[in-house]
Design an enzyme around this catalytic site. Structure first.
Site, PDB file in Angstrom:
ATOM      1  N   GLY A  54       0.829  -1.196   0.000  1.00 56.69           N
ATOM      2  CA  GLY A  54       0.000   0.000   0.000  1.00 56.69           C
ATOM      3  C   GLY A  54       0.864   1.246   0.000  1.00 56.69           C
ATOM      4  O   GLY A  54       0.622   2.185   0.758  1.00 56.69           O
ATOM      5  N   SER A  57       0.249   5.974  -1.774  1.00 58.01           N
ATOM      6  CA  SER A  57      -0.350   7.230  -1.333  1.00 58.01           C
ATOM      7  C   SER A  57      -0.367   7.316   0.186  1.00 58.01           C
ATOM      8  O   SER A  57      -0.139   6.329   0.882  1.00 58.01           O
ATOM      9  CB  SER A  57      -1.788   7.379  -1.875  1.00 58.01           C
ATOM     10  OG  SER A  57      -2.616   6.345  -1.382  1.00 58.01           O
ATOM     11  N   GLU A  81      -3.163   0.499  -8.742  1.00 56.78           N
ATOM     12  CA  GLU A  81      -3.458   1.809  -9.312  1.00 56.78           C
ATOM     13  C   GLU A  81      -3.767   1.699 -10.806  1.00 56.78           C
ATOM     14  O   GLU A  81      -3.379   0.728 -11.460  1.00 56.78           O
ATOM     15  CB  GLU A  81      -2.272   2.754  -9.096  1.00 56.78           C
ATOM     16  CG  GLU A  81      -1.896   2.983  -7.638  1.00 56.78           C
ATOM     17  CD  GLU A  81      -2.935   3.776  -6.859  1.00 56.78           C
ATOM     18  OE1 GLU A  81      -3.846   4.341  -7.491  1.00 56.78           O
ATOM     19  OE2 GLU A  81      -2.829   3.819  -5.614  1.00 56.78           O
ATOM     20  N   ASP A 118      -3.109  -6.525  -7.102  1.00 59.08           N
ATOM     21  CA  ASP A 118      -3.837  -6.839  -5.884  1.00 59.08           C
ATOM     22  C   ASP A 118      -2.915  -7.525  -4.872  1.00 59.08           C
ATOM     23  O   ASP A 118      -2.459  -8.646  -5.087  1.00 59.08           O
ATOM     24  CB  ASP A 118      -5.009  -7.761  -6.247  1.00 59.08           C
ATOM     25  CG  ASP A 118      -5.953  -8.001  -5.088  1.00 59.08           C
ATOM     26  OD1 ASP A 118      -5.586  -7.711  -3.941  1.00 59.08           O
ATOM     27  OD2 ASP A 118      -7.073  -8.493  -5.342  1.00 59.08           O
ATOM     28  N   ALA A 148      -5.840   0.082   2.595  1.00 54.82           N
ATOM     29  CA  ALA A 148      -7.251   0.432   2.744  1.00 54.82           C
ATOM     30  C   ALA A 148      -7.941  -0.039   1.472  1.00 54.82           C
ATOM     31  O   ALA A 148      -7.772   0.564   0.412  1.00 54.82           O
ATOM     32  CB  ALA A 148      -7.425   1.936   2.933  1.00 54.82           C
ATOM     33  N   TYR A 244     -16.118   4.742  14.426  1.00 52.95           N
ATOM     34  CA  TYR A 244     -14.773   4.324  14.051  1.00 52.95           C
ATOM     35  C   TYR A 244     -14.251   3.265  15.024  1.00 52.95           C
ATOM     36  O   TYR A 244     -14.280   2.080  14.726  1.00 52.95           O
ATOM     37  CB  TYR A 244     -13.804   5.511  13.991  1.00 52.95           C
ATOM     38  CG  TYR A 244     -12.596   5.230  13.118  1.00 52.95           C
ATOM     39  CD1 TYR A 244     -12.384   5.920  11.938  1.00 52.95           C
ATOM     40  CD2 TYR A 244     -11.680   4.229  13.454  1.00 52.95           C
ATOM     41  CE1 TYR A 244     -11.301   5.634  11.121  1.00 52.95           C
ATOM     42  CE2 TYR A 244     -10.602   3.938  12.643  1.00 52.95           C
ATOM     43  CZ  TYR A 244     -10.418   4.643  11.481  1.00 52.95           C
ATOM     44  OH  TYR A 244      -9.353   4.342  10.673  1.00 52.95           O
ATOM     45  N   LYS A 253      -9.482  -3.306  13.174  1.00 49.10           N
ATOM     46  CA  LYS A 253      -8.215  -2.965  13.823  1.00 49.10           C
ATOM     47  C   LYS A 253      -7.951  -3.873  15.026  1.00 49.10           C
ATOM     48  O   LYS A 253      -6.803  -4.226  15.312  1.00 49.10           O
ATOM     49  CB  LYS A 253      -8.217  -1.500  14.246  1.00 49.10           C
ATOM     50  CG  LYS A 253      -8.317  -0.509  13.077  1.00 49.10           C
ATOM     51  CD  LYS A 253      -7.248  -0.743  12.034  1.00 49.10           C
ATOM     52  CE  LYS A 253      -7.317   0.292  10.916  1.00 49.10           C
ATOM     53  NZ  LYS A 253      -6.337   0.020   9.833  1.00 49.10           N
TER      54      LYS A 253
END
Length: 405
Positions: A54, A57, A81, A118, A148, A244, A253
């Site tokens: 990841g 960004s 991307e 992926d 994410a 959250y 998480k």
């Protein structure tokens, strides 16, 4: 000077809180700006070979930049991307971030390999492991897992796809959210997730795939003695708990933290370390679609502006690695998690944020009362707009299609 190709006009385009356009030259300038920030802080001892899952960004990209230009690390990024397709679809910002990062890293004499695809698939894991064995020049010192994603295919059943959702658990919650396209503050109700949705989100956004990556890398013999791996979490203030920390993302998480303990046992024999770092609230493509969360950021950013504690992703992650992962200023909680978010959660900061949130209305949310201007600017910068040093309003499409990933 080379001959210019077909020039294409570019401009900011938003659909709700989703960007529909990109300024590749702004993305390039953002990379340069972030590199300059890290170099301005000086070098520090850390990893020499890093893999960022990841890494195209936000936090993942910031982690890669501080690894390369702070620690002097060769890096690999895995990200999904889109390249430019035609003059109306110039691709994603992450596509250009990867390319321009690689160019700058190579200028500095560093290896920088981009895998586009992926990260959840076995094929991608095999490609990365083969590259490390054949071309990377040494085993990994560091793995950053910063993913994410909207969905993940069950590795044991290719016919099953898990889809993550951003919902509450147990009860509906109503509050204000922001529409960046229309510059509006509006009331939104978030419905509770079903048990299946909670479990699916844990499969996608938890630590299962992190465990698989570390296990396969270790079995392949490509982890160095003292290897470290880190996954980013978020807790935030009590005002955001319902949607959250105590919502589906929070459940994911929690699952990731359970995974960190399994990974730690797997790494004990190489003196490795599996870390959870609780990050601060920042403007990302994901955070702007988390219900009600942007309103909190508006208040937080304004208070941080006044107290001098605001951090962008590169500032936050450079401090994390420089001071805590490889430095002597570790801040940990009772669960052993790194807590660079302590600045955000200072009682005096949170008291001021709560007071300001109570004053925000649809009529004043985009005034100097709040941090809306900074929040919106940071969002646009994710796609290369409103970047200092990049004022272009058109790009050379032919040149973009010739860039080497």
């Amino acid at each position: 000077m080379s001959e210019m190709g077909k020039m294409v006009k570019i401009s900011e385009k938003l659909k709700g809180n989703v960007a529909r356009s990109v300024n590749p030259y702004g993305c390039r300038q953002e990379i340069l700006n972030q590199i300059s920030y890290v170099q301005g802080k000086g070098s520090y001892t850390g990893a020499k070979k890093a893999l960022i899952i990841g890494g195209s960004s936000s936090y993942g990209l910031a982690s890669r930049i501080t690894a390369a230009f702070g620690q002097g690390a060769d890096t690999i990024s895995v990200a999904f991307e889109r390249p430019p397709k035609d003059e109306t679809m110039l691709g994603t910002a992450g596509w250009y971030n990867n390319i321009y990062f690689r160019e700058e890293a190579e200028k500095a004499g560093l290896k920088a390999k981009n895998f586009n695809g992926d990260c959840f698939t076995q094929a991608m894991k095999d490609q990365v492991i083969d590259y490390i064995k054949q071309e990377f020049g040494g085993p990994l010192d560091l793995l950053v897992y910063s993913v994410a994603a909207p969905k993940r295919t069950n590795p044991d059943n290719p016919d099953e796809t898990w889809r993550s959702v951003i919902k509450t658990v147990g009860q509906s919650v109503t509050g204000e959210n922001i529409n960046l396209e229309k510059d509006e503050l509006f009331e939104q109700t978030v419905d509770p997730a079903t048990e299946d949705e909670i479990e699916a989100t844990k499969h996608v956004m938890g630590g299962e795939d992190w465990e698989i990556w570390v296990d396969q890398l270790k079995k392949a013999g490509v982890l160095a003695e003292g290897f470290k791996t880190i996954l980013y979490s978020y807790i935030g203030p009590k005002s955001t708990y319902a949607f959250y920390h105590e919502g589906t993302l929070g459940a994911a998480k929690d699952a990731a933290e359970a995974s960190s303990h399994k990974i730690q046992k797997n790494l004990d024999d190489i003196n490795g370390e599996a870390l959870i770092s609780v990050s601060r609230a920042v403007t990302t493509k994901a955070s702007v679609v988390i219900p009600i969360f942007p309103l909190y950021c508006l208040a937080l950013y304004k208070v941080e502006e006044q107290t001098g504690t605001h951090e962008t992703p590169i500032m936050h992650k450079d401090r994390l690695f420089r001071d805590m992962v490889y430095g002597t200023k570790r801040e940990v909680d009772e669960n052993g998690r790194l807590r660079p978010d302590a600045w955000e959660l200072r009682p005096d900061i949170q008291e001021k944020v709560a007071t300001l949130m109570a004053k925000i209305t649809p009529e004043n949310f985009n005034t100097d009362l709040t941090g809306y201007a900074e929040f919106r600017r940071e969002f646009m910068q994710l796609n290369g707009f409103e970047v200092t040093g990049a004022d272009e309003d058109e790009v050379d499409f032919d040149a973009l299609t010739k860039l080497r990933p």
